[in-house]
Design an enzyme around this catalytic site. Sequence first.
Site, PDB file in Angstrom:
ATOM      1  N   LYS A   1     -22.126 -27.390 -45.891  1.00 22.64           N
ATOM      2  CA  LYS A   1     -23.445 -28.157 -45.593  1.00 22.64           C
ATOM      3  C   LYS A   1     -24.507 -27.272 -45.084  1.00 22.64           C
ATOM      4  O   LYS A   1     -24.115 -26.188 -44.136  1.00 22.64           O
ATOM      5  CB  LYS A   1     -22.983 -29.450 -44.424  1.00 22.64           C
TER       6      LYS A   1
ATOM      7  N   GLN B   1     -25.293 -21.239 -40.167  1.00 20.11           N
ATOM      8  CA  GLN B   1     -24.819 -22.412 -40.102  1.00 20.11           C
ATOM      9  C   GLN B   1     -23.546 -22.841 -40.024  1.00 20.11           C
ATOM     10  O   GLN B   1     -23.249 -23.968 -39.399  1.00 20.11           O
ATOM     11  CB  GLN B   1     -25.241 -22.810 -41.700  1.00 20.11           C
TER      12      GLN B   1
ATOM     13  N   LYS C   1     -23.421 -23.631 -36.062  1.00 19.06           N
ATOM     14  CA  LYS C   1     -24.375 -24.445 -35.808  1.00 19.06           C
ATOM     15  C   LYS C   1     -23.481 -26.009 -36.265  1.00 19.06           C
ATOM     16  O   LYS C   1     -23.571 -26.794 -35.303  1.00 19.06           O
ATOM     17  CB  LYS C   1     -25.615 -24.378 -36.626  1.00 19.06           C
TER      18      LYS C   1
ATOM     19  N   LYS D   1     -25.706 -22.695 -47.633  1.00 22.41           N
ATOM     20  CA  LYS D   1     -26.866 -22.429 -47.652  1.00 22.41           C
ATOM     21  C   LYS D   1     -27.315 -22.051 -48.811  1.00 22.41           C
ATOM     22  O   LYS D   1     -26.790 -21.388 -49.744  1.00 22.41           O
ATOM     23  CB  LYS D   1     -27.588 -21.445 -46.464  1.00 22.41           C
TER      24      LYS D   1
ATOM     25  N   GLY E   1     -32.822 -30.235 -47.163  1.00 19.73           N
ATOM     26  CA  GLY E   1     -33.717 -29.493 -47.270  1.00 19.73           C
ATOM     27  C   GLY E   1     -33.801 -28.498 -46.145  1.00 19.73           C
ATOM     28  O   GLY E   1     -33.033 -28.158 -45.326  1.00 19.73           O
ATOM     29  N   ASP E   2     -34.908 -27.266 -46.456  1.00 17.20           N
ATOM     30  CA  ASP E   2     -35.207 -26.382 -45.483  1.00 17.20           C
ATOM     31  C   ASP E   2     -36.878 -25.905 -45.621  1.00 17.20           C
ATOM     32  O   ASP E   2     -37.425 -26.869 -46.431  1.00 17.20           O
ATOM     33  CB  ASP E   2     -34.354 -25.112 -45.541  1.00 17.20           C
TER      34      ASP E   2
ATOM     35  N   ASN F   1     -42.443 -29.182 -40.842  1.00 19.46           N
ATOM     36  CA  ASN F   1     -41.192 -30.701 -40.473  1.00 19.46           C
ATOM     37  C   ASN F   1     -40.877 -30.343 -39.086  1.00 19.46           C
ATOM     38  O   ASN F   1     -40.986 -31.093 -38.130  1.00 19.46           O
ATOM     39  CB  ASN F   1     -40.155 -30.617 -41.427  1.00 19.46           C
TER      40      ASN F   1
HETATM   41  P1  NDP Z   1     -41.541 -26.388 -43.411  1.00 19.87           P
HETATM   42  O1  NDP Z   1     -41.574 -25.558 -44.832  1.00 19.87           O
HETATM   43  O2  NDP Z   1     -41.700 -27.804 -43.342  1.00 19.87           O
HETATM   44  O3  NDP Z   1     -42.617 -25.427 -42.445  1.00 19.87           O
HETATM   45  C1  NDP Z   1     -42.406 -24.416 -42.408  1.00 19.87           C
HETATM   46  C2  NDP Z   1     -43.714 -23.486 -41.489  1.00 19.87           C
HETATM   47  O4  NDP Z   1     -43.527 -22.482 -41.006  1.00 19.87           O
HETATM   48  C3  NDP Z   1     -45.066 -23.839 -42.059  1.00 19.87           C
HETATM   49  O5  NDP Z   1     -45.723 -24.185 -41.281  1.00 19.87           O
HETATM   50  C4  NDP Z   1     -45.230 -22.394 -42.710  1.00 19.87           C
HETATM   51  O6  NDP Z   1     -46.457 -22.187 -42.722  1.00 19.87           O
HETATM   52  C5  NDP Z   1     -44.650 -21.728 -41.651  1.00 19.87           C
HETATM   53  N1  NDP Z   1     -44.061 -20.435 -42.172  1.00 19.87           N
HETATM   54  C6  NDP Z   1     -43.156 -20.288 -43.111  1.00 19.87           C
HETATM   55  N2  NDP Z   1     -43.147 -19.095 -43.284  1.00 19.87           N
HETATM   56  C7  NDP Z   1     -43.848 -18.348 -42.762  1.00 19.87           C
HETATM   57  C8  NDP Z   1     -43.976 -16.780 -42.567  1.00 19.87           C
HETATM   58  N3  NDP Z   1     -43.210 -16.217 -43.206  1.00 19.87           N
HETATM   59  N4  NDP Z   1     -44.842 -16.533 -41.540  1.00 19.87           N
HETATM   60  C9  NDP Z   1     -45.655 -17.590 -40.852  1.00 19.87           C
HETATM   61  N5  NDP Z   1     -45.459 -18.811 -40.921  1.00 19.87           N
HETATM   62  C10 NDP Z   1     -44.490 -19.134 -41.657  1.00 19.87           C
HETATM   63  O7  NDP Z   1     -40.257 -25.908 -42.914  1.00 19.87           O
HETATM   64  P2  NDP Z   1     -39.167 -26.528 -41.838  1.00 19.87           P
HETATM   65  O8  NDP Z   1     -40.156 -27.077 -40.461  1.00 19.87           O
HETATM   66  O9  NDP Z   1     -38.271 -27.458 -42.240  1.00 19.87           O
HETATM   67  O10 NDP Z   1     -38.291 -25.118 -41.073  1.00 19.87           O
HETATM   68  C11 NDP Z   1     -39.051 -24.509 -40.221  1.00 19.87           C
HETATM   69  C12 NDP Z   1     -37.857 -23.501 -39.563  1.00 19.87           C
HETATM   70  O11 NDP Z   1     -36.754 -24.358 -39.177  1.00 19.87           O
HETATM   71  C13 NDP Z   1     -36.986 -22.674 -40.557  1.00 19.87           C
HETATM   72  O12 NDP Z   1     -36.522 -21.607 -40.005  1.00 19.87           O
HETATM   73  C14 NDP Z   1     -35.789 -23.536 -40.984  1.00 19.87           C
HETATM   74  O13 NDP Z   1     -34.617 -22.748 -41.690  1.00 19.87           O
HETATM   75  C15 NDP Z   1     -35.390 -24.096 -39.560  1.00 19.87           C
HETATM   76  N6  NDP Z   1     -34.631 -25.549 -39.615  1.00 19.87           N
HETATM   77  C16 NDP Z   1     -35.236 -26.415 -40.344  1.00 19.87           C
HETATM   78  C17 NDP Z   1     -34.443 -27.739 -40.349  1.00 19.87           C
HETATM   79  C18 NDP Z   1     -35.081 -29.031 -40.956  1.00 19.87           C
HETATM   80  O14 NDP Z   1     -34.355 -29.864 -40.954  1.00 19.87           O
HETATM   81  N7  NDP Z   1     -36.122 -28.998 -41.517  1.00 19.87           N
HETATM   82  C19 NDP Z   1     -33.107 -27.776 -39.719  1.00 19.87           C
HETATM   83  C20 NDP Z   1     -32.861 -26.355 -38.899  1.00 19.87           C
HETATM   84  C21 NDP Z   1     -33.603 -25.249 -39.072  1.00 19.87           C
HETATM   85  P3  NDP Z   1     -47.169 -22.341 -44.483  1.00 19.87           P
HETATM   86  O15 NDP Z   1     -47.091 -23.919 -44.611  1.00 19.87           O
HETATM   87  O16 NDP Z   1     -48.283 -21.535 -44.495  1.00 19.87           O
HETATM   88  O17 NDP Z   1     -46.041 -21.869 -45.445  1.00 19.87           O
END
Ligand code: NDP
Length: 444
Positions: free
Chosen positions: A89, A110, A113, A125, A164-165, A239
């Site tokens: 997962k 993961q 976690k 992943k 998703g991620d 997200n």
């Molecule tokens: P999203 O794609 O929804 O959002 C990612 C955010 O981070 C955006 O604002 C994006 O900006 C920014 N971002 C991405 N890459 C970079 C970078 N290299 N430098 C600066 N800003 C960056 O992703 P999530 O919110 O889903 O995920 C965010 C983090 O949380 C990740 O590490 C993910 O692995 C982790 N995570 C997510 C989960 C989930 O349920 N969604 C669960 C557990 C962990 P821009 O739009 O400009 O790209």
Amino acid sequence: MNYVQTVLENLKKQNPNEPEFHQAATEILSTIAPVVEKHPEYEAAGLLERFVEPERVIMFRVPWVDDGGKVRVNKGYRVQFNSAIGPYKGGLRFHPSVNLSIIKFLGLEQILKNSLTGLPIGGGKGGADFDPKGKSDREVMAFCQSFMTELYRHIGADTDVPAGDVGVGGREIGYLFGQYKRIRDEHVGVLTGRGISYGGSLARKEATGYGLVYITEEALNARGDSFKGKTVIISGSGNVAIYACEKAQSLGAKVVAMYDSDGYVYDPEGIRLDIIKEIKEVKRGRIKEYAAKVKSAKYSDGCKGIWTIPCDIALPCATQNEIDTESANALVKNGVMCVAEGANMPSTLEAIDIFQKSGVIFLPAKAANAGGVATSALEMAQSSGRLFWTFEEVDKKLKSIMINIYHNIDSAANEYGCKGNYVLGANIAGFLKVAEAMMAHGVV
Ligand code: NDP
């Protein structure tokens, strides 16, 4: 050289050019050393060598046609890392930076976690170096359909359940699920993060961000404190960041800054989340637009400057290694009391060291952001049982899982004589369950 060091050295030799994987493995293995010492049978069973080697790595080409009629080719990945305690997962990440090292670091994290959630889910992943940003809906659909045309043969509701991620939200999951269903002719819980109309769970969208705030609030409560009245900085505006902001605000905190990959907005009056949601969730726009709409806000190019803004609590929710030594020092100098990781591995090993040595409450990702995958497991349970729980039911279960995680990692840290070291506590608490299951299964 002791057993842990030998495994780590071999891992680096056998997997050159995978710095993120080395970083995650170093963090995990160095903190579980006391457990390994207590259990000499692990070395005899080659347990650590097996733990750091994925059960299966799938790499594939993803050809698709863009709106101009040009054929494009991306690299697709699924790392099925460890299925000792349940089906693989873990999310799918679509981002140009995706490579094998990043997918393996995420997969390794993961495993622990998922174990920490207390639910029966193994670790995996996947993703692709595809950038959904700037693509039309048709292009995203074409990519997702091609990606699933290979992936479908490797996944299943009892085998491997991706989610998703970064870069994979509701739209992408919808296209991926549609293609899976078309090929397999099965309407099953093979992906999580699905829309509510076709088997998704209420509160999944909010889960990672809410869960991050629930566990942080519990850590603060344990010290007679809370989010109320605190100044908070949240990186990212995706997200995780959006729903962390929503819950932190509802608990009385003032969130003053957020960013996307272009730059950050600082709003000393407190971020207006309705405007961020409109820009990010509805229009898929840039955060810069916030400063054009809100007079009290200032936009700055580049991301790093966000960590120089004074705050009580920092919630990094964007990407790996976004807080380095310099940023950690700036946060500590400005009096940060708590850093809780919403993103995966957002702090470098050096930054974590600075936080821990400065007495900052530091909640590592594998515990702090486990709410997303925990709720994905709740979505799997609803799918298997053909059930549909209310938002309140799911949210209540999520909160209780996050509170349990806090107490488990706190107890593990105490038991191993490292009070307040939640990196160690999370790694040990997560690892013990996986190790026990792996030992029970014999050499497989
Ligand atoms: P999203 O794609 O929804 O959002 C990612 C955010 O981070 C955006 O604002 C994006 O900006 C920014 N971002 C991405 N890459 C970079 C970078 N290299 N430098 C600066 N800003 C960056 O992703 P999530 O919110 O889903 O995920 C965010 C983090 O949380 C990740 O590490 C993910 O692995 C982790 N995570 C997510 C989960 C989930 O349920 N969604 C669960 C557990 C962990 P821009 O739009 O400009 O790209």
